[in-house]
Scaffold this motif. Sequence first.
Motif, PDB file in Angstrom:
ATOM      1  N   ARG A  17     -35.335  64.098  68.807  1.00 34.61           N
ATOM      2  CA  ARG A  17     -36.259  63.774  69.802  1.00 34.61           C
ATOM      3  C   ARG A  17     -37.669  63.286  69.181  1.00 34.61           C
ATOM      4  N   ARG A  18     -38.116  63.730  68.030  1.00 35.74           N
ATOM      5  CA  ARG A  18     -39.145  62.987  67.532  1.00 35.74           C
ATOM      6  C   ARG A  18     -39.063  61.595  67.093  1.00 35.74           C
ATOM      7  N   LEU A  19     -37.838  61.152  66.883  1.00 38.07           N
ATOM      8  CA  LEU A  19     -37.514  59.972  66.789  1.00 38.07           C
ATOM      9  C   LEU A  19     -37.594  59.029  68.147  1.00 38.07           C
ATOM     10  N   GLY A  20     -37.546  59.742  69.128  1.00 43.14           N
ATOM     11  CA  GLY A  20     -37.500  59.095  70.471  1.00 43.14           C
ATOM     12  C   GLY A  20     -36.303  59.136  71.373  1.00 43.14           C
ATOM     13  N   MET A  21     -35.518  59.698  70.752  1.00 42.37           N
ATOM     14  CA  MET A  21     -33.908  59.684  71.226  1.00 42.37           C
ATOM     15  C   MET A  21     -34.128  60.606  72.606  1.00 42.37           C
ATOM     16  N   PRO A  22     -33.503  59.997  73.771  1.00 41.15           N
ATOM     17  CA  PRO A  22     -33.684  61.137  74.871  1.00 41.15           C
ATOM     18  C   PRO A  22     -32.656  62.093  74.805  1.00 41.15           C
ATOM     19  N   ASP A  23     -32.886  63.074  75.455  1.00 40.13           N
ATOM     20  CA  ASP A  23     -31.976  64.299  75.521  1.00 40.13           C
ATOM     21  C   ASP A  23     -30.729  63.840  76.270  1.00 40.13           C
ATOM     22  N   SER A  24     -29.546  64.206  75.772  1.00 37.72           N
ATOM     23  CA  SER A  24     -28.257  64.088  76.644  1.00 37.72           C
ATOM     24  C   SER A  24     -27.445  64.820  76.132  1.00 37.72           C
ATOM     25  N   PRO A  25     -26.231  65.366  76.995  1.00 40.06           N
ATOM     26  CA  PRO A  25     -25.100  66.376  76.543  1.00 40.06           C
ATOM     27  C   PRO A  25     -24.403  65.516  75.330  1.00 40.06           C
ATOM     28  N   ARG A  26     -24.416  64.342  75.278  1.00 42.87           N
ATOM     29  CA  ARG A  26     -23.740  63.624  74.197  1.00 42.87           C
ATOM     30  C   ARG A  26     -24.340  63.739  72.750  1.00 42.87           C
ATOM     31  N   LEU A  27     -25.775  63.983  72.889  1.00 39.86           N
ATOM     32  CA  LEU A  27     -26.566  64.236  71.787  1.00 39.86           C
ATOM     33  C   LEU A  27     -26.279  65.506  70.938  1.00 39.86           C
ATOM     34  N   SER A  28     -26.131  66.425  71.994  1.00 37.96           N
ATOM     35  CA  SER A  28     -25.909  67.895  71.444  1.00 37.96           C
ATOM     36  C   SER A  28     -24.364  68.227  70.898  1.00 37.96           C
ATOM     37  N   ILE A  29     -23.504  67.218  71.400  1.00 40.22           N
ATOM     38  CA  ILE A  29     -22.054  67.182  71.135  1.00 40.22           C
ATOM     39  C   ILE A  29     -21.916  66.318  69.545  1.00 40.22           C
ATOM     40  N   ALA A  30     -22.677  65.446  69.630  1.00 36.32           N
ATOM     41  CA  ALA A  30     -22.894  64.413  68.230  1.00 36.32           C
ATOM     42  C   ALA A  30     -23.284  65.355  67.169  1.00 36.32           C
ATOM     43  N   THR A  31     -24.469  66.045  67.636  1.00 37.29           N
ATOM     44  CA  THR A  31     -25.066  66.765  66.370  1.00 37.29           C
ATOM     45  C   THR A  31     -23.839  68.026  65.816  1.00 37.29           C
ATOM     46  N   ARG A  32     -23.226  68.821  66.939  1.00 42.41           N
ATOM     47  CA  ARG A  32     -22.346  69.479  66.307  1.00 42.41           C
ATOM     48  C   ARG A  32     -21.131  69.017  65.519  1.00 42.41           C
ATOM     49  N   ALA A  33     -20.669  67.778  66.191  1.00 41.97           N
ATOM     50  CA  ALA A  33     -19.713  67.142  65.449  1.00 41.97           C
ATOM     51  C   ALA A  33     -19.984  66.862  63.982  1.00 41.97           C
ATOM     52  N   TRP A  34     -21.360  66.213  63.834  1.00 43.07           N
ATOM     53  CA  TRP A  34     -21.678  65.868  62.504  1.00 43.07           C
ATOM     54  C   TRP A  34     -21.718  67.177  61.676  1.00 43.07           C
ATOM     55  N   MET A  35     -22.294  68.192  62.177  1.00 43.65           N
ATOM     56  CA  MET A  35     -22.426  69.153  61.424  1.00 43.65           C
ATOM     57  C   MET A  35     -21.084  69.798  60.855  1.00 43.65           C
ATOM     58  N   ALA A  36     -19.941  69.663  61.545  1.00 49.80           N
ATOM     59  CA  ALA A  36     -18.797  70.026  61.204  1.00 49.80           C
ATOM     60  C   ALA A  36     -17.939  69.069  60.162  1.00 49.80           C
ATOM     61  N   PHE A  37     -18.536  67.878  60.266  1.00 54.48           N
ATOM     62  CA  PHE A  37     -17.991  66.815  59.223  1.00 54.48           C
ATOM     63  C   PHE A  37     -18.722  66.923  57.961  1.00 54.48           C
ATOM     64  N   ALA A  38     -19.980  67.368  58.193  1.00 59.88           N
ATOM     65  CA  ALA A  38     -20.786  67.651  56.954  1.00 59.88           C
ATOM     66  C   ALA A  38     -20.352  68.896  56.185  1.00 59.88           C
ATOM     67  N   GLU A  39     -20.105  69.853  57.006  1.00 59.28           N
ATOM     68  CA  GLU A  39     -19.332  71.132  56.170  1.00 59.28           C
ATOM     69  C   GLU A  39     -18.390  70.925  55.326  1.00 59.28           C
ATOM     70  N   GLU A  40     -17.511  70.083  55.966  1.00 53.94           N
ATOM     71  CA  GLU A  40     -16.166  69.700  55.369  1.00 53.94           C
ATOM     72  C   GLU A  40     -16.466  68.943  54.244  1.00 53.94           C
ATOM     73  N   ALA A  41     -17.261  67.970  54.210  1.00 52.55           N
ATOM     74  CA  ALA A  41     -17.416  67.068  53.179  1.00 52.55           C
ATOM     75  C   ALA A  41     -18.155  67.720  52.196  1.00 52.55           C
ATOM     76  N   VAL A  42     -19.149  68.697  52.403  1.00 51.25           N
ATOM     77  CA  VAL A  42     -19.942  69.477  51.292  1.00 51.25           C
ATOM     78  C   VAL A  42     -18.751  70.357  50.806  1.00 51.25           C
ATOM     79  N   THR A  43     -17.929  71.196  51.307  1.00 51.87           N
ATOM     80  CA  THR A  43     -16.973  72.050  50.815  1.00 51.87           C
ATOM     81  C   THR A  43     -15.755  71.535  50.038  1.00 51.87           C
ATOM     82  N   ASN A  44     -15.727  70.272  50.366  1.00 51.01           N
ATOM     83  CA  ASN A  44     -14.571  69.629  49.446  1.00 51.01           C
ATOM     84  C   ASN A  44     -14.877  68.512  48.332  1.00 51.01           C
TER      85      ASN A  44
END
Length: 79
Positions: free
Chosen positions: A17-44
Amino acid sequence: MEGTRDTLARRVEEGQRRLGMPDSPRLSIATRAWMAFAEEAVTNRPLDEPDALTELGAFLESGFISLLGTLDRPATLPR
């Protein structure tokens, strides 16, 4: 663990939001999806290689930027 994920998701969304990205349901989904991706990358990812943390950080950053780029696409792509 879920509390940590909620906190991280909130921080990422606030940054977006500070970067000016508008709120959207897809933003929340993308954030959670990336976090799952990051967790997997970090643990493996083996971290005993030279520059492993730098490479992992760059990998996660580029993945996140790519994912954010998909938010501008239409909800459905033409067939």
